[in-house]
Design an enzyme around this catalytic site. Structure first.
Site, mmCIF file in Angstrom:
data_model
loop_
_atom_site.group_PDB
_atom_site.id
_atom_site.type_symbol
_atom_site.label_atom_id
_atom_site.label_comp_id
_atom_site.label_asym_id
_atom_site.label_seq_id
_atom_site.Cartn_x
_atom_site.Cartn_y
_atom_site.Cartn_z
ATOM 1 N N ASN A 292 0.818 -1.212 0.000
ATOM 2 C CA ASN A 292 0.000 0.000 0.000
ATOM 3 C C ASN A 292 0.853 1.264 0.000
ATOM 4 O OD1 ASN A 292 -2.474 1.701 0.797
ATOM 5 N ND2 ASN A 292 -1.037 2.038 2.495
ATOM 6 N N ILE B 2 3.590 7.278 -2.784
ATOM 7 C CA ILE B 2 3.610 8.744 -2.725
ATOM 8 C C ILE B 2 3.148 9.304 -4.067
ATOM 9 C CG2 ILE B 2 5.504 8.804 -1.056
ATOM 10 C CD1 ILE B 2 7.308 9.682 -3.498
ATOM 11 N N TYR C 249 3.215 8.829 -11.429
ATOM 12 C CA TYR C 249 2.329 8.003 -10.584
ATOM 13 C C TYR C 249 1.526 7.008 -11.442
ATOM 14 C CZ TYR C 249 -1.214 7.224 -6.866
ATOM 15 O OH TYR C 249 -2.056 6.691 -5.918
HETATM 16 N N1 CAA Z 1 -6.488 17.786 -18.131
HETATM 17 C C1 CAA Z 1 -5.887 18.502 -19.112
HETATM 18 N N2 CAA Z 1 -5.155 19.606 -18.875
HETATM 19 C C2 CAA Z 1 -5.051 19.993 -17.624
HETATM 20 C C3 CAA Z 1 -5.634 19.299 -16.564
HETATM 21 C C4 CAA Z 1 -6.395 18.165 -16.866
HETATM 22 N N3 CAA Z 1 -7.019 17.445 -15.901
HETATM 23 N N4 CAA Z 1 -5.341 19.921 -15.404
HETATM 24 C C5 CAA Z 1 -4.591 20.978 -15.736
HETATM 25 N N5 CAA Z 1 -4.430 21.039 -17.077
HETATM 26 C C6 CAA Z 1 -3.716 22.045 -17.839
HETATM 27 C C7 CAA Z 1 -4.133 23.429 -17.401
HETATM 28 O O1 CAA Z 1 -5.270 23.845 -18.130
HETATM 29 C C8 CAA Z 1 -2.918 24.264 -17.760
HETATM 30 O O2 CAA Z 1 -2.894 24.489 -19.150
HETATM 31 P P1 CAA Z 1 -2.213 25.812 -19.752
HETATM 32 O O3 CAA Z 1 -0.766 25.769 -19.331
HETATM 33 O O4 CAA Z 1 -2.421 25.678 -21.213
HETATM 34 O O5 CAA Z 1 -2.950 26.961 -19.124
HETATM 35 C C9 CAA Z 1 -1.777 23.286 -17.486
HETATM 36 O O6 CAA Z 1 -2.348 21.971 -17.504
HETATM 37 C C10 CAA Z 1 -1.149 23.528 -16.141
HETATM 38 O O7 CAA Z 1 -2.151 23.308 -15.141
HETATM 39 P P2 CAA Z 1 -1.997 23.879 -13.687
HETATM 40 O O8 CAA Z 1 -2.181 25.355 -13.690
HETATM 41 O O9 CAA Z 1 -2.889 23.098 -12.766
HETATM 42 O O10 CAA Z 1 -0.460 23.574 -13.413
HETATM 43 P P3 CAA Z 1 0.278 23.545 -12.086
HETATM 44 O O11 CAA Z 1 1.702 23.342 -12.446
HETATM 45 O O12 CAA Z 1 -0.121 24.654 -11.181
HETATM 46 O O13 CAA Z 1 -0.315 22.205 -11.377
HETATM 47 C C11 CAA Z 1 -0.720 19.914 -11.054
HETATM 48 C C12 CAA Z 1 -0.132 20.954 -11.982
HETATM 49 C C13 CAA Z 1 0.013 19.952 -9.707
HETATM 50 C C14 CAA Z 1 -0.517 18.549 -11.677
HETATM 51 C C15 CAA Z 1 -2.216 20.201 -10.818
HETATM 52 O O14 CAA Z 1 -2.855 20.325 -12.074
HETATM 53 C C16 CAA Z 1 -2.906 19.115 -10.047
HETATM 54 O O15 CAA Z 1 -2.768 18.995 -8.848
HETATM 55 N N6 CAA Z 1 -3.719 18.263 -10.710
HETATM 56 C C17 CAA Z 1 -4.414 17.158 -10.075
HETATM 57 C C18 CAA Z 1 -3.579 15.902 -10.155
HETATM 58 C C19 CAA Z 1 -4.299 14.768 -9.454
HETATM 59 O O16 CAA Z 1 -5.458 14.464 -9.703
HETATM 60 N N7 CAA Z 1 -3.622 14.118 -8.533
HETATM 61 C C20 CAA Z 1 -4.213 13.060 -7.784
HETATM 62 C C21 CAA Z 1 -3.534 12.993 -6.449
HETATM 63 S S1 CAA Z 1 -4.345 11.818 -5.353
HETATM 64 C C22 CAA Z 1 -3.935 10.330 -5.971
HETATM 65 O O17 CAA Z 1 -3.162 10.190 -6.873
HETATM 66 C C23 CAA Z 1 -4.548 9.132 -5.307
HETATM 67 C C24 CAA Z 1 -5.148 8.272 -6.305
HETATM 68 O O18 CAA Z 1 -4.655 7.178 -6.545
HETATM 69 C C25 CAA Z 1 -6.412 8.667 -6.967
#
Ligand code: CAA
Length: 240
Positions: A82, A85, A147
């Site tokens: 499990n 990160i 990931y």
């Molecule tokens: N699909 C397509 N494009 C996306 C997107 C998506 N879901 N999310 C963001 N983008 C695009 C944005 O529109 C932006 O485009 P432009 O540069 O053209 O404007 C670009 O990507 C950058 O996006 P951010 O402003 O969000 O960039 P950032 O650097 O500030 O953040 C990130 C990037 C940290 C990855 C943030 O988008 C984020 O946290 N996303 C969520 C990731 C996620 O779901 N993680 C899950 C964690 S929990 C887990 O993993 C447990 C599990 O098993 C489920």
């Protein structure tokens, strides 16, 4: 004494719920952790379960951790991989360190831990290995090339090891949890997380206990005909 189960990352989140659920079923549970000493101590005290600190990314530490557990509690019958990160970043901004740390811990840890228990399980002709993958291994997720690759790697690993061990009384399965109410998910930016929750058909996060029920089932004798499978528990967000 019940069967011995080891849960990596077993003192917080899905791991803690899994440790408690297995304990409730009569298993002798050993919970591994790394770093978060206060959470591990509190969990150990409240649950009464022994906790063991080592880094799953270290091959030698996994071998030693399993040897310590086996000396104290007997052979390991159930392994729940499990520990994991996230180091989320779009690929064009991702550092080598962000890539490597997720691959080494999430996928490398699965290898290191399985390698430490597999010979004993083969000799004893019994074992249950449950690898905690992710919905994002199946669906992909922007910001998670590291990931998603590691968690998808766990699914391929699961299938290959299931084939190797099917004739030895060992089952190897994966669970692909959806977005679950843990610290890992709480770390996602609030507006992004809300969008994700809105996209889940059941309109909520899962609970760690809902994932743990799947682990308990796959560990049971009743699941002896299930191997190489990936069980999605995700509120309908992705139907593989
Ligand atoms: N699909 C397509 N494009 C996306 C997107 C998506 N879901 N999310 C963001 N983008 C695009 C944005 O529109 C932006 O485009 P432009 O540069 O053209 O404007 C670009 O990507 C950058 O996006 P951010 O402003 O969000 O960039 P950032 O650097 O500030 O953040 C990130 C990037 C940290 C990855 C943030 O988008 C984020 O946290 N996303 C969520 C990731 C996620 O779901 N993680 C899950 C964690 S929990 C887990 O993993 C447990 C599990 O098993 C489920």
């Amino acid at each position: 004494m019940g069967r011995v189960a080891v849960v990596t990352g077993g003192t917080t989140g899905i791991g803690a719920a899994t440790s408690l659920a297995l304990k409730a079923e009569g298993y002798t549970v050993c919970a591994n952790y790394l770093g978060n000493e206060s959470a591990a101590t509190a969990f150990g005290q409240s649950s009464g379960l022994p906790v063991f600190e080592w880094d799953v990314a270290s091959f030698d530490s996994c071998a030693k951790g399993i040897a310590d557990i086996q000396a104290k509690h007997g052979p390991v019958d159930v392994l729940v991989n499990n520990a994991g990160i996230t180091r989320d970043s779009m690929l064009h901004k991702m550092t080598l360190e962000q890539w490597r740390s997720v691959i080494d811990i999430d996928l490398g840890g699965c290898f290191n831990m399985c390698r430490a228990v597999i010979e004993g399980m083969r000799e004893r002709k019994f074992g249950r290995i449950i690898n905690i993958s992710s919905i994002n291994a199946l669906s992909g997720q922007a910001g998670q090339t590291n990931y998603a690759a590691a968690k998808a790697g766990m699914i391929g690993f699961t299938k290959a090891l299931a084939l190797e061990t099917a004739s030895r009384g060992i089952t190897v399965n994966a669970i692909a949890p959806g977005y679950t109410n843990t610290a890992m998910v709480a770390a996602v930016r609030a507006d992004i997380l809300q969008t994700i929750i809105d996209s889940v058909p059941v309109k909520r996060l899962g609970t760690p206990e809902e994932i743990a029920r799947g682990v308990v089932f796959l560990a049971s004798d009743a699941a002896g005909f299930i191997t190489g499978a990936t069980l999605s528990i995700n509120g309908g967000k992705y139907m593989a």
